[in-house]
Design a protein around this motif. Structure first.
Motif, PDB file in Angstrom:
ATOM      1  N   MET A   6       0.844  -1.186   0.000  1.00  0.00           N
ATOM      2  CA  MET A   6       0.000   0.000   0.000  1.00  0.00           C
ATOM      3  C   MET A   6       0.884   1.242   0.000  1.00  0.00           C
ATOM      4  O   MET A   6       1.872   1.307   0.747  1.00  0.00           O
ATOM      5  CB  MET A   6      -0.918  -0.004   1.215  1.00  0.00           C
TER       6      MET A   6
ATOM      7  N   GLN B  49       0.744   5.763  -0.776  1.00  0.00           N
ATOM      8  CA  GLN B  49      -0.075   6.942  -1.039  1.00  0.00           C
ATOM      9  C   GLN B  49       0.109   7.405  -2.476  1.00  0.00           C
ATOM     10  O   GLN B  49       1.159   7.180  -3.096  1.00  0.00           O
ATOM     11  CB  GLN B  49       0.295   8.071  -0.082  1.00  0.00           C
ATOM     12  N   ALA B  50      -0.895   8.056  -2.986  1.00  0.00           N
ATOM     13  CA  ALA B  50      -0.820   8.613  -4.333  1.00  0.00           C
ATOM     14  C   ALA B  50       0.407   9.517  -4.442  1.00  0.00           C
ATOM     15  O   ALA B  50       0.701  10.301  -3.525  1.00  0.00           O
ATOM     16  CB  ALA B  50      -2.086   9.389  -4.652  1.00  0.00           C
TER      17      ALA B  50
ATOM     18  N   LEU C 232      -4.367   6.643  -8.003  1.00  0.00           N
ATOM     19  CA  LEU C 232      -5.394   5.763  -7.456  1.00  0.00           C
ATOM     20  C   LEU C 232      -5.771   4.672  -8.451  1.00  0.00           C
ATOM     21  O   LEU C 232      -5.998   3.514  -8.060  1.00  0.00           O
ATOM     22  CB  LEU C 232      -6.643   6.571  -7.079  1.00  0.00           C
TER      23      LEU C 232
ATOM     24  N   THR D  59      -4.228   1.042  -8.726  1.00  0.00           N
ATOM     25  CA  THR D  59      -4.573  -0.022  -7.791  1.00  0.00           C
ATOM     26  C   THR D  59      -5.046  -1.260  -8.545  1.00  0.00           C
ATOM     27  O   THR D  59      -5.968  -1.192  -9.364  1.00  0.00           O
ATOM     28  CB  THR D  59      -5.677   0.450  -6.823  1.00  0.00           C
TER      29      THR D  59
ATOM     30  N   THR E 223      -1.925  -1.289  -3.848  1.00  0.00           N
ATOM     31  CA  THR E 223      -3.040  -0.431  -3.462  1.00  0.00           C
ATOM     32  C   THR E 223      -2.533   0.991  -3.277  1.00  0.00           C
ATOM     33  O   THR E 223      -1.614   1.224  -2.483  1.00  0.00           O
ATOM     34  CB  THR E 223      -3.698  -0.925  -2.169  1.00  0.00           C
ATOM     35  N   VAL E 224      -3.117   1.912  -4.023  1.00  0.00           N
ATOM     36  CA  VAL E 224      -2.742   3.322  -3.939  1.00  0.00           C
ATOM     37  C   VAL E 224      -3.870   4.066  -3.235  1.00  0.00           C
ATOM     38  O   VAL E 224      -5.024   3.994  -3.656  1.00  0.00           O
ATOM     39  CB  VAL E 224      -2.481   3.918  -5.321  1.00  0.00           C
ATOM     40  N   SER E 225      -3.521   4.760  -2.158  1.00  0.00           N
ATOM     41  CA  SER E 225      -4.532   5.455  -1.371  1.00  0.00           C
ATOM     42  C   SER E 225      -4.360   6.963  -1.496  1.00  0.00           C
ATOM     43  O   SER E 225      -3.278   7.462  -1.809  1.00  0.00           O
ATOM     44  CB  SER E 225      -4.434   5.041   0.096  1.00  0.00           C
ATOM     45  N   SER E 226      -5.434   7.677  -1.230  1.00  0.00           N
ATOM     46  CA  SER E 226      -5.381   9.139  -1.335  1.00  0.00           C
ATOM     47  C   SER E 226      -4.930   9.775  -0.035  1.00  0.00           C
ATOM     48  O   SER E 226      -4.820   9.119   0.992  1.00  0.00           O
ATOM     49  CB  SER E 226      -6.770   9.659  -1.697  1.00  0.00           C
TER      50      SER E 226
END
Length: 121
Positions: A11, A13-14, A88, A91, A118-121
């Protein structure tokens, strides 16, 4: 025949980066072209990047061009996918594949089990 194992997912972050690895067993790894595909939930598996057995031809999907870099180290039986400026929409489960040359999954007989990105904001 070649067996493939992906690693390096996780995982992030963007805007961040990850490097995926595709390790292979088999003495003839250096003979194989390798491709990376990805599959997001509810979507078809799609081409990401591919590299010739000798590294002399490399192609990317338009969606990752300029952000992702594929490379290989045949001495280590490994292909890498460096992913920068992740979005995002990146992902997905990422797969490496061998034994073909093209952008369609059906053209590759050998696959790894996949690694989740998984790319999260």
């Amino acid at each position: 025949q070649v067996q493939l194992v992906e690693s390096g997912g996780g995982m992030v972050q963007a805007g961040g980066s990850l490097r995926l690895s595709c390790g292979a067993s088999g003495r003839t790894f250096s003979n194989y072209n390798i491709a990376w595909f990805r599959q997001a939930p509810g979507k078809e598996r799609e081409f990401v990047a591919r590299i010739r057995w000798n590294g002399e031809q490399i192609y990317y999907a338009d969606s990752v061009k300029g952000r992702f870099t594929v490379s290989r180290d045949n001495a280590k039986n490994t292909v890498y996918l460096q992913m920068n400026t992740l979005k995002l929409e990146d992902t997905a489960v990422y797969f490496c594949a061998a034994g073909g040359w093209g952008i369609y999954p059906s053209g590759y007989p050998y696959w790894g089990q996949g690694t989740q990105v998984t790319v999260s904001s």
